[in-house]
Design a protein around this motif. Structure first.
Motif, PDB file in Angstrom:
ATOM      1  N   UNK A 179       0.783  -1.390   0.057  1.00  0.00           N
ATOM      2  CA  UNK A 179      -0.099   0.089  -0.180  1.00  0.00           C
ATOM      3  C   UNK A 179       0.893   1.201   0.111  1.00  0.00           C
ATOM      4  N   UNK A 180       2.222   1.080  -0.092  1.00  0.00           N
ATOM      5  CA  UNK A 180       2.991   2.367  -0.128  1.00  0.00           C
ATOM      6  C   UNK A 180       3.041   2.999  -1.555  1.00  0.00           C
ATOM      7  N   UNK A 181       2.643   4.476  -1.445  1.00  0.00           N
ATOM      8  CA  UNK A 181       2.630   5.339  -2.508  1.00  0.00           C
ATOM      9  C   UNK A 181       3.787   6.120  -2.810  1.00  0.00           C
ATOM     10  N   UNK A 182       4.431   5.761  -3.982  1.00  0.00           N
ATOM     11  CA  UNK A 182       5.635   6.375  -4.516  1.00  0.00           C
ATOM     12  C   UNK A 182       5.141   7.630  -5.618  1.00  0.00           C
ATOM     13  N   UNK A 183       5.664   8.657  -5.573  1.00  0.00           N
ATOM     14  CA  UNK A 183       5.299   9.637  -6.494  1.00  0.00           C
ATOM     15  C   UNK A 183       6.830  10.170  -7.020  1.00  0.00           C
ATOM     16  N   UNK A 184       6.716   9.960  -8.510  1.00  0.00           N
ATOM     17  CA  UNK A 184       7.737  10.205  -9.381  1.00  0.00           C
ATOM     18  C   UNK A 184       7.480  11.529  -9.991  1.00  0.00           C
ATOM     19  N   UNK A 185       8.383  12.206  -9.859  1.00  0.00           N
ATOM     20  CA  UNK A 185       8.411  13.741 -10.664  1.00  0.00           C
ATOM     21  C   UNK A 185       8.095  13.739 -11.947  1.00  0.00           C
ATOM     22  N   UNK A 186       7.430  14.274 -12.935  1.00  0.00           N
ATOM     23  CA  UNK A 186       7.524  14.716 -14.091  1.00  0.00           C
ATOM     24  C   UNK A 186       8.512  15.787 -14.519  1.00  0.00           C
ATOM     25  N   UNK A 187       8.624  15.963 -15.876  1.00  0.00           N
ATOM     26  CA  UNK A 187       9.735  16.742 -16.485  1.00  0.00           C
ATOM     27  C   UNK A 187       9.382  17.177 -17.579  1.00  0.00           C
ATOM     28  N   UNK A 188       9.791  18.522 -17.877  1.00  0.00           N
ATOM     29  CA  UNK A 188       9.708  18.992 -19.044  1.00  0.00           C
ATOM     30  C   UNK A 188      10.983  20.118 -19.301  1.00  0.00           C
ATOM     31  N   UNK A 189      11.257  20.443 -20.502  1.00  0.00           N
ATOM     32  CA  UNK A 189      12.507  21.104 -20.888  1.00  0.00           C
ATOM     33  C   UNK A 189      12.151  22.601 -21.341  1.00  0.00           C
ATOM     34  N   UNK A 190      12.818  23.467 -20.903  1.00  0.00           N
ATOM     35  CA  UNK A 190      12.661  24.832 -21.677  1.00  0.00           C
ATOM     36  C   UNK A 190      14.169  25.570 -21.760  1.00  0.00           C
ATOM     37  N   UNK A 191      14.228  26.536 -22.652  1.00  0.00           N
ATOM     38  CA  UNK A 191      15.331  27.163 -22.769  1.00  0.00           C
ATOM     39  C   UNK A 191      15.504  28.572 -21.708  1.00  0.00           C
ATOM     40  N   UNK A 192      16.638  28.923 -21.115  1.00  0.00           N
ATOM     41  CA  UNK A 192      16.475  30.037 -20.389  1.00  0.00           C
ATOM     42  C   UNK A 192      17.761  30.694 -20.615  1.00  0.00           C
ATOM     43  N   UNK A 193      17.602  32.091 -20.271  1.00  0.00           N
ATOM     44  CA  UNK A 193      18.706  33.036 -20.728  1.00  0.00           C
ATOM     45  C   UNK A 193      18.784  34.017 -19.381  1.00  0.00           C
ATOM     46  N   UNK A 194      20.018  34.372 -19.391  1.00  0.00           N
ATOM     47  CA  UNK A 194      20.402  35.143 -18.268  1.00  0.00           C
ATOM     48  C   UNK A 194      19.696  36.486 -18.207  1.00  0.00           C
ATOM     49  N   UNK A 195      19.283  37.085 -17.033  1.00  0.00           N
ATOM     50  CA  UNK A 195      18.824  38.207 -16.784  1.00  0.00           C
ATOM     51  C   UNK A 195      19.453  39.300 -17.637  1.00  0.00           C
ATOM     52  N   UNK A 196      20.987  39.362 -17.202  1.00  0.00           N
ATOM     53  CA  UNK A 196      21.845  40.279 -17.831  1.00  0.00           C
ATOM     54  C   UNK A 196      23.005  39.567 -18.701  1.00  0.00           C
ATOM     55  N   UNK A 197      23.610  40.230 -19.413  1.00  0.00           N
ATOM     56  CA  UNK A 197      24.712  39.823 -20.362  1.00  0.00           C
ATOM     57  C   UNK A 197      25.892  39.559 -19.427  1.00  0.00           C
ATOM     58  N   UNK A 198      26.960  39.136 -20.141  1.00  0.00           N
ATOM     59  CA  UNK A 198      28.257  38.869 -19.472  1.00  0.00           C
ATOM     60  C   UNK A 198      28.612  37.617 -19.065  1.00  0.00           C
ATOM     61  N   UNK A 199      29.826  37.330 -18.736  1.00  0.00           N
ATOM     62  CA  UNK A 199      30.359  35.985 -18.275  1.00  0.00           C
ATOM     63  C   UNK A 199      29.891  35.674 -16.839  1.00  0.00           C
ATOM     64  N   UNK A 200      29.317  36.670 -15.886  1.00  0.00           N
ATOM     65  CA  UNK A 200      29.074  36.394 -14.711  1.00  0.00           C
ATOM     66  C   UNK A 200      28.060  35.550 -14.582  1.00  0.00           C
ATOM     67  N   UNK A 201      27.048  35.176 -15.430  1.00  0.00           N
ATOM     68  CA  UNK A 201      26.091  34.417 -15.446  1.00  0.00           C
ATOM     69  C   UNK A 201      26.274  32.909 -15.987  1.00  0.00           C
ATOM     70  N   UNK A 202      27.645  32.781 -16.325  1.00  0.00           N
ATOM     71  CA  UNK A 202      27.905  31.543 -16.792  1.00  0.00           C
ATOM     72  C   UNK A 202      28.298  30.429 -15.604  1.00  0.00           C
ATOM     73  N   UNK A 203      27.731  29.340 -15.853  1.00  0.00           N
ATOM     74  CA  UNK A 203      28.266  28.319 -14.797  1.00  0.00           C
ATOM     75  C   UNK A 203      28.118  26.712 -15.547  1.00  0.00           C
ATOM     76  N   UNK A 204      29.174  26.087 -15.211  1.00  0.00           N
ATOM     77  CA  UNK A 204      29.088  24.418 -15.542  1.00  0.00           C
ATOM     78  C   UNK A 204      28.844  23.855 -14.351  1.00  0.00           C
ATOM     79  N   UNK A 205      28.235  24.150 -13.275  1.00  0.00           N
ATOM     80  CA  UNK A 205      27.965  23.260 -12.074  1.00  0.00           C
ATOM     81  C   UNK A 205      26.571  23.031 -11.931  1.00  0.00           C
ATOM     82  N   UNK A 206      25.995  21.627 -12.153  1.00  0.00           N
ATOM     83  CA  UNK A 206      24.880  21.100 -12.051  1.00  0.00           C
ATOM     84  C   UNK A 206      24.193  22.028 -10.804  1.00  0.00           C
TER      85      UNK A 206
END
Length: 644
Positions: A201-228
């Protein structure tokens, strides 16, 4: 009676005489002019046209000129030319999308309201005569060096099993260190999946997922990240904030590719309008759509909503429900040439339009959809130059032979090949063998099956998108029976990337489009999209043959597989062959719709009785052009018939 030259000939001689005089006065340009006039005279002679055919540039009023990216022949005899934004960023930004309907019977045009950017969509003929158009452009690419705002794919998770959520364009995602990024499109995130263990009777919830492209609010390298990282959605509170969040692996200033849309439409050729149907499961840009034996349509490959190539996530459209379902999973590069063959299998010729790794999905083979197995086919010469190649199911389709013509290297490669190759898929161990070489290495070659069972090939360029002024103003006719090419009249208009060619019901061939990279050999001026329409009239429509075409009269509009149908004709004794030819839906030199199926012919008094093969893999449902030809191969005008 002495021979008297025509007025046209007199004018040509006068012009030639004048230019010869100028040439004597040290005017080299006049020599070229004289040669051009002589060439015009030569190709206008009846004997020349009866041997090589002829070309005509159609009069297209300026308000109907368009960047033809897609061309499809409808069962009304009209041609649908889809541009969408037409590879023009400014048109995309303005939301200006174009479709033109051309009637070749009287050379008239009309504009069709275009609901989304169908630029680089896929299309296929449906059983009822509608045209399925799916996919297109959500966002134009931004090249390396031009990216000013860091961007990347955001996976949006939903842990709420009770309701889906739609996040609007401009939704803000905040990183753990406070950097904010905005979505460039709305995104629907399905409800989470809830399962209950029958024993505990144990209930398991598996999250759904969808993709979207995002852009930084401002320009420049400060918004670059390679960390998950996990990103909160700005503005959500309480349980909503807990259930909905974003995950991104990296956000950077790298090149941002074209992005696809999920939108799908059926174009109604009678009402002459687009009708929206359920969207695809995946966004797709550069997909191939291919009709299956049961009338459903398989959609394969493409770039998704974040500009990444789909890793084999294919799907199937059912016209009865106007909805999509998950299809067999298999990876192909974009616009793969997939041909329906016996037993409902698909043959991948190796031809494609390019996006995807150079070392994946490039090998030709037979795809068994039911078992989802793939049998590789070997033997092709220049296997690294199948991108931008042309391929087709040779006539008659019963022979199950596929031909590949020309092609080039992956991406913006300078490579091109004159190679042709043929594979007989009825053999126990099919393998490509060399066919006759093209006159010169050619990319973007258009190939069209003619009613006399030959193949007309035209245009193309030697280099990527006609670079270096490399358009090839030549045409050939290939005869599968002798496996030889013969010269055809040369076109006036160059055709390379984004060009199309298709057979018209009267037996002519229409050509459209071309999107050269540059307008000069040196590559100093940007190219201009070719808006002219040029039509080729084959030799069988010149001279005495044109005056004595077989005439196909009254007969049934609906044919049944495995049965016969009788058509009245005053030329019954002259009819040598009959065939059903499926109308084209072509883009990026990819036309998996066209095929020519031979019919049995029994001649009677005042009519012919035709036998239709009983094979849905040979004759998928839809409208077909029925041609009969005489012993010389001269075709009738097509009669449209329907196979349910």
């Amino acid at each position: 009676m002495p021979y008297r030259p025509s007025q046209q000939f007199k004018k040509t001689l006068i012009g030639t005489g004048v230019t010869c005089l100028l040439a004597g006065l040290n005017a080299p340009a006049a020599i070229g002019f004289a040669q051009e006039r002589l060439h015009e005279y030569r190709i206008s002679r009846p004997a020349y046209m009866a041997r090589y055919g002829s070309w005509e540039i159609m009069d297209v009023p300026s308000q109907y000129q368009t960047n033809a990216i897609h061309a499809a022949l409808l069962h009304t005899g009209k041609v649908l030319l889809i541009a969408g934004s037409g590879n023009k960023q400014e048109q995309f930004d303005a939301g200006t999308f174009s479709t033109i309907l051309w009637d070749p019977a009287d050379n008239t045009f009309q504009r069709i309201p275009t609901p989304e950017d169908l630029f680089c969509a896929g299309h296929a003929q449906l059983a009822d005569g509608r045209l399925l158009v799916a996919g297109g452009t959500a966002r134009y690419e931004v090249l390396d060096g031009d990216v000013t705002r860091a961007g990347g794919a955001m996976r949006v998770k939903n842990e709420d099993p009770d309701r889906p959520r739609t996040l609007p364009e401009g939704t803000r995602f905040r990183s753990p260190d406070g950097q904010e990024y905005r979505s460039t499109a709305p995104v629907l995130v399905p409800r989470a999946q809830k399962t209950e263990d029958e024993k505990t009777g144990e209930v398991t919830v598996t999250a759904s997922e969808a993709q979207v492209f995002v852009e930084a609010e401002k320009g420049g390298p400060a918004y670059v990240t390679d960390q998950p990282a996990q990103y909160e959605i700005v503005g959500l509170k309480g349980k909503d904030a807990d259930n909905l969040y974003g995950l991104a692996e990296q956000i950077n200033l790298d090149k941002q590719d074209f992005q696809g849309i999920r939108d799908s439409f059926e174009f109604d050729p009678v009402a002459e309008k687009y009708v929206r149907v359920d969207p695809m499961l995946e966004a797709r840009w550069y997909p191939t759509l291919v009709t299956l034996p049961d009338g459903r349509v398989l959609s394969v490959s493409g770039l998704d909503e974040v500009g990444e190539i789909l890793q084999g996530d294919n799907e199937v459209y059912d016209p009865k429900t106007e909805s999509w379902s998950v299809g067999p999973k298999r990876y192909f590069p974009t616009y793969p040439a997939l041909f329906l063959i016996e037993d409902g299998k698909l043959f991948y010729s190796g031809s494609n339009a390019g996006y995807g790794p150079a070392d994946q999905g490039r090998v030709p083979g037979i795809w068994d959809l039911s078992a989802n197995t793939f049998r590789e086919i070997e033997g092709i010469k220049d296997p690294d130059q199948l991108e931008t190649s042309s391929s087709l199911l040779l006539p008659p389709a019963q022979d199950q032979e596929v031909m590949v013509l020309g092609g080039g290297g992956v991406g913006e490669s300078e490579k091109s090949t004159a190679r042709t190759a043929i594979v007989d898929l009825t053999e126990d161990n099919p393998a490509y063998r060399d066919g006759p070489a093209l006159p010169e290495p050619t990319r973007y070659l258009n190939s069209v099956i003619l009613p006399d069972d030959t193949v007309f090939t035209t245009g193309g360029s030697r280099d990527y998108r006609g670079r270096g002024d490399s358009d090839i103003l030549a045409a050939q006719i290939y005869d599968p029976r002798t496996e030889t090419f013969t010269e055809a009249a040369a076109p006036e208009v160059g055709r390379n990337y984004h060009s199309e060619a298709l057979l018209l019901p009267d037996g002519r061939v229409a050509t459209f489009g071309s999107d050269p990279l540059f307008a000069d050999k040196e590559g100093t001026r940007l190219g201009v999209f070719e808006k002219r329409v040029e039509v080729y009239t084959p030799p069988y429509l010149h001279g005495d043959r044109a005056e004595n075409r077989p005439v196909l009269g009254e007969g049934p509009r609906r044919l049944e597989r495995g049965e016969t149908a009788t058509f009245r004709t005053p030329d019954a004794s002259r009819v040598a062959t009959a065939k059903l030819m499926r109308p084209s839906a072509v883009t990026h030199v990819t036309d998996v719709e066209q095929r020519s199926v031979a019919l049995g012919v029994e001649r009677g008094s005042g009519g012919v009785t035709l036998s239709v093969p009983d094979d849905r893999s040979l004759l998928p449902p839809g409208w077909y052009m029925l041609f009969v030809t005489d012993e010389e191969g001269t075709p009738s005008v097509a009669t449209w018939v329907h196979l349910p």
